[in-house]
Design a protein around this motif. Structure first.
Motif, short mmCIF file in Angstrom:
data_model
loop_
_atom_site.label_atom_id
_atom_site.label_comp_id
_atom_site.label_asym_id
_atom_site.label_seq_id
_atom_site.Cartn_x
_atom_site.Cartn_y
_atom_site.Cartn_z
N ILE A 44 0.85 -1.29 -0.04
CA ILE A 44 0.15 0.07 -0.15
C ILE A 44 0.93 1.24 -0.08
O ILE A 44 1.91 1.41 0.82
CB ILE A 44 -1.02 0.04 1.23
CG1 ILE A 44 -1.74 1.21 1.07
CG2 ILE A 44 -0.40 -0.28 2.22
CD1 ILE A 44 -3.29 1.11 1.88
N VAL A 46 0.67 5.00 1.01
CA VAL A 46 -0.06 6.17 1.72
C VAL A 46 0.37 7.44 1.26
O VAL A 46 1.29 7.80 1.39
CB VAL A 46 0.06 5.87 3.38
CG1 VAL A 46 -0.59 6.80 4.25
CG2 VAL A 46 -0.17 4.47 3.86
N LYS A 48 0.09 11.59 1.58
CA LYS A 48 -0.46 12.81 2.12
C LYS A 48 -0.15 13.92 1.33
O LYS A 48 1.11 14.21 1.31
CB LYS A 48 0.38 12.73 3.55
CG LYS A 48 -0.02 13.96 4.53
CD LYS A 48 0.96 13.65 5.66
CE LYS A 48 0.45 14.72 6.70
NZ LYS A 48 1.30 14.73 7.98
N ILE A 83 -5.30 -1.64 5.84
CA ILE A 83 -5.68 -1.06 6.72
C ILE A 83 -4.64 -1.34 8.15
O ILE A 83 -4.26 -0.36 8.92
CB ILE A 83 -7.03 -0.43 6.98
CG1 ILE A 83 -7.81 -0.04 5.96
CG2 ILE A 83 -7.32 0.29 8.30
CD1 ILE A 83 -9.04 -0.06 5.70
N VAL A 86 -1.15 -0.80 7.77
CA VAL A 86 -0.49 0.67 8.14
C VAL A 86 -0.53 1.25 9.50
O VAL A 86 0.21 1.65 10.03
CB VAL A 86 -1.60 1.45 7.19
CG1 VAL A 86 -1.37 2.96 7.35
CG2 VAL A 86 -1.30 1.27 5.67
N SER A 90 3.10 1.89 10.99
CA SER A 90 3.35 3.36 11.20
C SER A 90 2.52 4.10 12.14
O SER A 90 2.75 5.24 12.23
CB SER A 90 2.92 3.88 9.74
OG SER A 90 1.65 3.97 9.62
N VAL A 94 -5.85 5.58 7.84
CA VAL A 94 -6.12 5.92 6.31
C VAL A 94 -7.45 5.93 6.05
O VAL A 94 -8.24 5.19 6.77
CB VAL A 94 -4.95 5.03 5.60
CG1 VAL A 94 -3.67 5.30 5.64
CG2 VAL A 94 -5.45 3.63 5.59
N ILE A 97 -8.99 4.14 0.53
CA ILE A 97 -8.42 3.01 0.08
C ILE A 97 -8.93 2.56 -1.30
O ILE A 97 -9.93 2.41 -1.50
CB ILE A 97 -8.29 1.73 1.21
CG1 ILE A 97 -7.59 0.80 0.57
CG2 ILE A 97 -9.79 1.10 1.15
CD1 ILE A 97 -7.11 -0.31 1.68
N ALA A 117 -3.74 4.57 -0.40
CA ALA A 117 -4.90 5.24 0.31
C ALA A 117 -4.34 6.55 0.86
O ALA A 117 -3.23 6.79 0.61
CB ALA A 117 -4.88 4.41 1.75
N TYR A 119 -3.77 9.62 3.59
CA TYR A 119 -3.51 9.85 5.16
C TYR A 119 -4.73 10.16 5.92
O TYR A 119 -5.32 11.27 5.04
CB TYR A 119 -2.43 10.77 5.24
CG TYR A 119 -2.15 11.45 6.69
CD1 TYR A 119 -1.63 10.55 7.67
CD2 TYR A 119 -2.78 12.49 7.01
CE1 TYR A 119 -1.52 11.25 8.91
CE2 TYR A 119 -2.43 13.12 8.32
CZ TYR A 119 -1.92 12.17 9.13
OH TYR A 119 -1.89 13.10 10.31
N TRP A 135 7.72 10.62 5.25
CA TRP A 135 7.19 10.98 4.04
C TRP A 135 8.16 11.52 3.01
O TRP A 135 9.03 12.15 3.45
CB TRP A 135 6.58 12.21 4.54
CG TRP A 135 5.23 11.80 5.49
CD1 TRP A 135 5.34 12.05 6.48
CD2 TRP A 135 4.14 10.93 5.12
NE1 TRP A 135 3.76 11.64 7.30
CE2 TRP A 135 3.23 10.94 6.32
CE3 TRP A 135 3.61 10.37 3.96
CZ2 TRP A 135 2.11 10.05 6.19
CZ3 TRP A 135 2.49 9.91 3.98
CH2 TRP A 135 1.62 9.73 5.07
#
Length: 165
Positions: A44, A46, A48, A83, A86, A90, A94, A97, A117, A119, A135
């Motif tokens: 995945i 993610v 942002k 999900i 993540v 981390s 999220v 998706i 997905a 953030y 990031w």
């Protein structure tokens, strides 16, 4: 998973030819076919704003950052696994998706189901299995993912999706 022995009785399986499936492991005692299966795994990306979450895990790739991955559990869907992974790796939440496609990881018997997905909330709290996490600007991600062939395909799909939406 490649079957060599019957999971019911432990006897060595023989190969039986089954129509267009070709040779399939077969238990002569139970008269049962056992199709070899890949292990389902998720990957995945993610996102942002104009950044993507990348990890450093030297046991996977020595000189490359990677997207977040994890195995799908027996009692969950691939989306639930994405999900969960993540959150576990981390600490982030999220939403939105989106399934991007699948890929096969050669030599590892892994069917990689790929997602993106967005953030939603939280601060990065990396799990102990991750060396580093942070990031990275989306337009710079491919240059630091040299060894992650499947991950690079996912980033390219994310860039295309974001461009068109």
């Amino acid at each position: 998973m490649q079957y060599k022995y019957c999971p019911l009785c432990g006897k060595k399986l023989v190969i039986k030819y089954c129509w267009d499936e070709g040779g399939v492991p077969f238990c002569e005692t139970h008269k049962e076919l056992f199709f070899n299966l890949p292990k389902p795994c998720i990957m995945i990306g993610v996102v942002k704003e104009n950044h993507i979450l990348l990890l450093k895990q030297s046991y996977i790739f020595k000189n490359s950052k990677v997207l977040l991955t994890g195995y799908v559990g027996i009692d969950e869907t691939a989306e639930e696994a994405a999900i969960r992974e993540v959150k576990e790796e981390s600490g982030l939440n999220v939403n939105g998706i989106k399934y991007l496609g699948s890929d096969y990881v050669e030599g590892k018997e892994i069917l990689m189901l790929t997602y993106m997905a967005f953030y939603e909330s939280g601060e990065i709290v990396k799990s102990d299995e991750v060396e580093d996490m942070g990031w990275v600007k989306l337009d710079e991600a491919l240059s630091v993912m040299q060894e992650d062939i499947v991950g690079k395909k996912v980033v390219e799909k994310i860039l295309k999706y974001l461009k068109n939406n």
